[in-house]
Design an enzyme around this catalytic site. Sequence first.
Site, PDB file in Angstrom:
ATOM      1  N   ASP A   1       0.839  -1.198   0.000  1.00 40.36           N
ATOM      2  CA  ASP A   1       0.000   0.000   0.000  1.00 40.36           C
ATOM      3  C   ASP A   1       0.873   1.246   0.000  1.00 40.36           C
ATOM      4  OD1 ASP A   1      -1.835   2.093   0.632  1.00 40.36           O
ATOM      5  OD2 ASP A   1      -3.174   0.632   1.574  1.00 40.36           O
TER       6      ASP A   1
ATOM      7  N   HIS B   1      -2.710  -0.317  -2.640  1.00 43.35           N
ATOM      8  CA  HIS B   1      -3.929   0.324  -2.174  1.00 43.35           C
ATOM      9  C   HIS B   1      -5.046   0.162  -3.199  1.00 43.35           C
ATOM     10  CE1 HIS B   1      -6.028   3.220   0.381  1.00 43.35           C
ATOM     11  NE2 HIS B   1      -6.461   3.802  -0.735  1.00 43.35           N
TER      12      HIS B   1
END
Length: 231
Positions: free
Chosen positions: A169, A200
């Site tokens: 992420d 993400h």
Amino acid sequence: MATVTITAADGGRFNAYLARPASGSGPGVLVIQEIFGVNAVMRQICDDLAAQGYVALCPDLFWRQEPGIDITDKSKAEMDKAFALFGSFNETAGVEDLIASLAALRDLPECSGRAGAMGYCLGGRLAFLMATRSDADCAVSYYGVGIDKLLGEASAITRPLMLHIAEQDQFVPPEAQAQIRARMASLPTVTVHAYPGLDHAFARVGGDHYDAAGATLANGRTAAFLKTHLG
């Protein structure tokens, strides 16, 4: 599907997207938006939950800034607008609006009473706060941002919470992920799933980092979790 109006604690009124199951009733799921508003992705998530038998409600959390935000991640202008809205978002008021939305969801004649919260990105952060600040029966967070800064509230978590963490992420660095996982390990009601190699928003259909296998795995885990804790 329908739009309903919710009254905030301070008397303001805002809209929410409502999806009902074909059966006419079921447990509730409060769907918490990303930074793009109540857009097609959020509405589809609600529709999918309704197909699973839930009453799904997605409130407009940006109504205090600009009601009716419905944008995508497909252009720089939209991305700039989304991040500007995120930057000026009043989180405390937003959580209060979610608590009001949860109460409104439970009060719907279609809702059987039990209701959980589920959010993505900004909504994933807010789903964590719903686990610490509300009486939601359970909560699910997809790649919530900044949860490492909220760990001081973790002791308030008493109901089931599931966190989906993308190990790559770009908005949640490895050290932050390690802090979250270490703190959550001490809480018996919390389950953490990590997704190696994924970035993400890996579950955002149509997004740049969408990963079908990862999304299917996470969504399957969520479906089982909701069935267990909401019925």
